[in-house]
Design a protein around this motif. Sequence first.
Motif, PDB file in Angstrom:
ATOM      1  N   SER A 102     -11.088-111.771 -35.012  1.00 35.47           N
ATOM      2  CA  SER A 102     -11.355-111.512 -33.586  1.00 35.47           C
ATOM      3  C   SER A 102     -11.489-110.013 -33.314  1.00 35.47           C
ATOM      4  N   THR A 103     -10.700-109.214 -34.013  1.00 34.40           N
ATOM      5  CA  THR A 103     -10.775-107.752 -33.867  1.00 34.40           C
ATOM      6  C   THR A 103     -12.104-107.243 -34.389  1.00 34.40           C
ATOM      7  N   LEU A 104     -12.523-107.742 -35.540  1.00 33.98           N
ATOM      8  CA  LEU A 104     -13.799-107.332 -36.129  1.00 33.98           C
ATOM      9  C   LEU A 104     -14.968-107.716 -35.227  1.00 33.98           C
ATOM     10  N   GLU A 105     -14.892-108.883 -34.593  1.00 34.23           N
ATOM     11  CA  GLU A 105     -15.945-109.312 -33.658  1.00 34.23           C
ATOM     12  C   GLU A 105     -16.049-108.341 -32.485  1.00 34.23           C
ATOM     13  N   SER A 106     -14.912-107.917 -31.948  1.00 34.75           N
ATOM     14  CA  SER A 106     -14.908-106.957 -30.828  1.00 34.75           C
ATOM     15  C   SER A 106     -15.483-105.614 -31.250  1.00 34.75           C
ATOM     16  N   ILE A 107     -15.108-105.158 -32.444  1.00 38.07           N
ATOM     17  CA  ILE A 107     -15.618-103.888 -32.958  1.00 38.07           C
ATOM     18  C   ILE A 107     -17.124-103.978 -33.166  1.00 38.07           C
ATOM     19  N   GLU A 153      -9.910 -96.799 -37.622  1.00 36.31           N
ATOM     20  CA  GLU A 153     -10.769 -95.629 -37.492  1.00 36.31           C
ATOM     21  C   GLU A 153     -11.996 -95.845 -38.374  1.00 36.31           C
ATOM     22  N   LEU A 154     -13.167 -95.820 -37.764  1.00 41.56           N
ATOM     23  CA  LEU A 154     -14.413 -96.050 -38.489  1.00 41.56           C
ATOM     24  C   LEU A 154     -15.244 -94.779 -38.524  1.00 41.56           C
ATOM     25  N   ILE A 155     -15.858 -94.520 -39.654  1.00 48.73           N
ATOM     26  CA  ILE A 155     -16.874 -93.480 -39.758  1.00 48.73           C
ATOM     27  C   ILE A 155     -18.195 -94.237 -39.780  1.00 48.73           C
ATOM     28  N   SER A 158     -25.190 -93.497 -37.337  1.00 49.28           N
ATOM     29  CA  SER A 158     -25.967 -94.160 -36.295  1.00 49.28           C
ATOM     30  C   SER A 158     -27.340 -93.513 -36.162  1.00 49.28           C
ATOM     31  N   LYS A 159     -28.354 -94.366 -36.017  1.00 48.67           N
ATOM     32  CA  LYS A 159     -29.723 -93.867 -35.866  1.00 48.67           C
ATOM     33  C   LYS A 159     -30.104 -93.863 -34.396  1.00 48.67           C
ATOM     34  N   SER A 160     -30.686 -92.736 -33.978  1.00 50.25           N
ATOM     35  CA  SER A 160     -31.221 -92.622 -32.621  1.00 50.25           C
ATOM     36  C   SER A 160     -32.635 -92.063 -32.726  1.00 50.25           C
ATOM     37  N   ASN A 161     -33.250 -91.814 -31.597  1.00 50.35           N
ATOM     38  CA  ASN A 161     -34.618 -91.266 -31.600  1.00 50.35           C
ATOM     39  C   ASN A 161     -34.689 -89.897 -32.269  1.00 50.35           C
ATOM     40  N   SER A 162     -33.592 -89.150 -32.233  1.00 49.30           N
ATOM     41  CA  SER A 162     -33.589 -87.802 -32.806  1.00 49.30           C
ATOM     42  C   SER A 162     -33.124 -87.766 -34.261  1.00 49.30           C
ATOM     43  N   GLY A 163     -32.822 -88.916 -34.848  1.00 51.59           N
ATOM     44  CA  GLY A 163     -32.399 -88.955 -36.247  1.00 51.59           C
ATOM     45  C   GLY A 163     -31.040 -89.608 -36.402  1.00 51.59           C
ATOM     46  N   PHE A 164     -30.399 -89.343 -37.536  1.00 47.92           N
ATOM     47  CA  PHE A 164     -29.090 -89.927 -37.813  1.00 47.92           C
ATOM     48  C   PHE A 164     -27.967 -88.988 -37.383  1.00 47.92           C
ATOM     49  N   SER A 165     -26.907 -89.569 -36.866  1.00 50.92           N
ATOM     50  CA  SER A 165     -25.691 -88.833 -36.508  1.00 50.92           C
ATOM     51  C   SER A 165     -24.506 -89.599 -37.056  1.00 50.92           C
ATOM     52  N   GLU A 166     -23.418 -88.883 -37.299  1.00 46.65           N
ATOM     53  CA  GLU A 166     -22.207 -89.520 -37.799  1.00 46.65           C
ATOM     54  C   GLU A 166     -21.133 -89.446 -36.723  1.00 46.65           C
ATOM     55  N   TYR A 167     -20.416 -90.561 -36.539  1.00 50.36           N
ATOM     56  CA  TYR A 167     -19.378 -90.655 -35.520  1.00 50.36           C
ATOM     57  C   TYR A 167     -18.065 -91.120 -36.128  1.00 50.36           C
ATOM     58  N   GLU A 168     -16.987 -90.636 -35.572  1.00 54.23           N
ATOM     59  CA  GLU A 168     -15.649 -91.135 -35.864  1.00 54.23           C
ATOM     60  C   GLU A 168     -15.257 -91.938 -34.639  1.00 54.23           C
ATOM     61  N   ILE A 169     -15.051 -93.255 -34.821  1.00 54.50           N
ATOM     62  CA  ILE A 169     -14.791 -94.146 -33.696  1.00 54.50           C
ATOM     63  C   ILE A 169     -13.448 -94.844 -33.923  1.00 54.50           C
ATOM     64  N   LEU A 170     -12.604 -94.820 -32.901  1.00 50.69           N
ATOM     65  CA  LEU A 170     -11.259 -95.375 -32.995  1.00 50.69           C
ATOM     66  C   LEU A 170     -11.145 -96.619 -32.118  1.00 50.69           C
ATOM     67  N   PHE A 171     -10.563 -97.692 -32.700  1.00 55.67           N
ATOM     68  CA  PHE A 171     -10.336 -98.950 -31.992  1.00 55.67           C
ATOM     69  C   PHE A 171      -8.857 -99.321 -32.120  1.00 55.67           C
ATOM     70  N   ASN A 172      -8.343-100.058 -31.129  1.00 57.58           N
ATOM     71  CA  ASN A 172      -6.961-100.527 -31.243  1.00 57.58           C
ATOM     72  C   ASN A 172      -6.914-101.826 -32.040  1.00 57.58           C
ATOM     73  N   ALA A 173      -5.740-102.433 -32.138  1.00 56.98           N
ATOM     74  CA  ALA A 173      -5.540-103.639 -32.955  1.00 56.98           C
ATOM     75  C   ALA A 173      -6.348-104.828 -32.450  1.00 56.98           C
ATOM     76  N   GLY A 175      -9.398-104.462 -31.208  1.00 54.80           N
ATOM     77  CA  GLY A 175     -10.814-104.109 -31.307  1.00 54.80           C
ATOM     78  C   GLY A 175     -11.353-103.423 -30.073  1.00 54.80           C
ATOM     79  N   LYS A 176     -10.465-103.000 -29.189  1.00 52.95           N
ATOM     80  CA  LYS A 176     -10.884-102.287 -27.978  1.00 52.95           C
ATOM     81  C   LYS A 176     -11.158-100.825 -28.328  1.00 52.95           C
ATOM     82  N   HIS A 177     -12.295-100.318 -27.852  1.00 52.90           N
ATOM     83  CA  HIS A 177     -12.692 -98.933 -28.110  1.00 52.90           C
ATOM     84  C   HIS A 177     -11.708 -97.968 -27.448  1.00 52.90           C
ATOM     85  N   ILE A 178     -11.255 -96.985 -28.226  1.00 57.89           N
ATOM     86  CA  ILE A 178     -10.341 -95.963 -27.710  1.00 57.89           C
ATOM     87  C   ILE A 178     -11.056 -94.630 -27.567  1.00 57.89           C
ATOM     88  N   LEU A 179     -11.768 -94.217 -28.620  1.00 61.28           N
ATOM     89  CA  LEU A 179     -12.348 -92.871 -28.644  1.00 61.28           C
ATOM     90  C   LEU A 179     -13.526 -92.815 -29.601  1.00 61.28           C
TER      91      LEU A 179
END
Length: 193
Positions: A102-107, A153-155, A158-173, A175-179
């Motif tokens: 369920s957490t993975l589905e939310s993420i 914490e996921l690294i 991500s692809k956008s119109n301007s190219g690829f960017s890397e993000y550090e994204i934090l989720f709680n237990a 799967g709710k987005h924190i940061l």
Amino acid sequence: MKFRVLFLIFLITSFSSIISQVKQEQELRIDKKEFPSNAIKTLEPYLVNTKKVKYYKEFDTEKTSYEAKFKKDRLKYSVEFNEDGILEDIEFIIHKIDIPESTLESISSYLSLNHKKYKIKKIQQQYLNKNNNAKETLKVAFQNLILKKVNYELIVSSKSNSGFSEYEILFNADGKHILSRKSIKTKYDHILY
């Protein structure tokens, strides 16, 4: 004149919020003797049967911290301390299969909604030292317990119109987005784990 002042204030606050959401990190490998001694004392009992213990000093846009990285029980750990040697968090690398369904589905839902095309490069299970009880936090983390206070914490690339960017994204237990913070790549002279 009043409009110009308000516009200038808006620009400054907008720019400062953008800067705070960008993480430019640099790690320098250091000797054990350069690591805070109280952090070594806290961590040492948990270093039994570990491999490849390495020590780092980390600088980012917000703070300076110290990190010990090692392998134990086939997991790659990263234990972070602040400048005073107080435990901040413990992380270890996991795979998608290790996250509750369920957490993975939310993420996955969050990532699909916020990124046109993405690839998860790394997932870490994170235990924060919220209650300032390093001994308990270390014990729980090394037992690999999945609790409500666990974060993921996921690294993500991500692809956008301007190219690829890397993000550090934090989720709680759950799967709710924190940061989310955009990462600016720096050259590493060590193995990243």
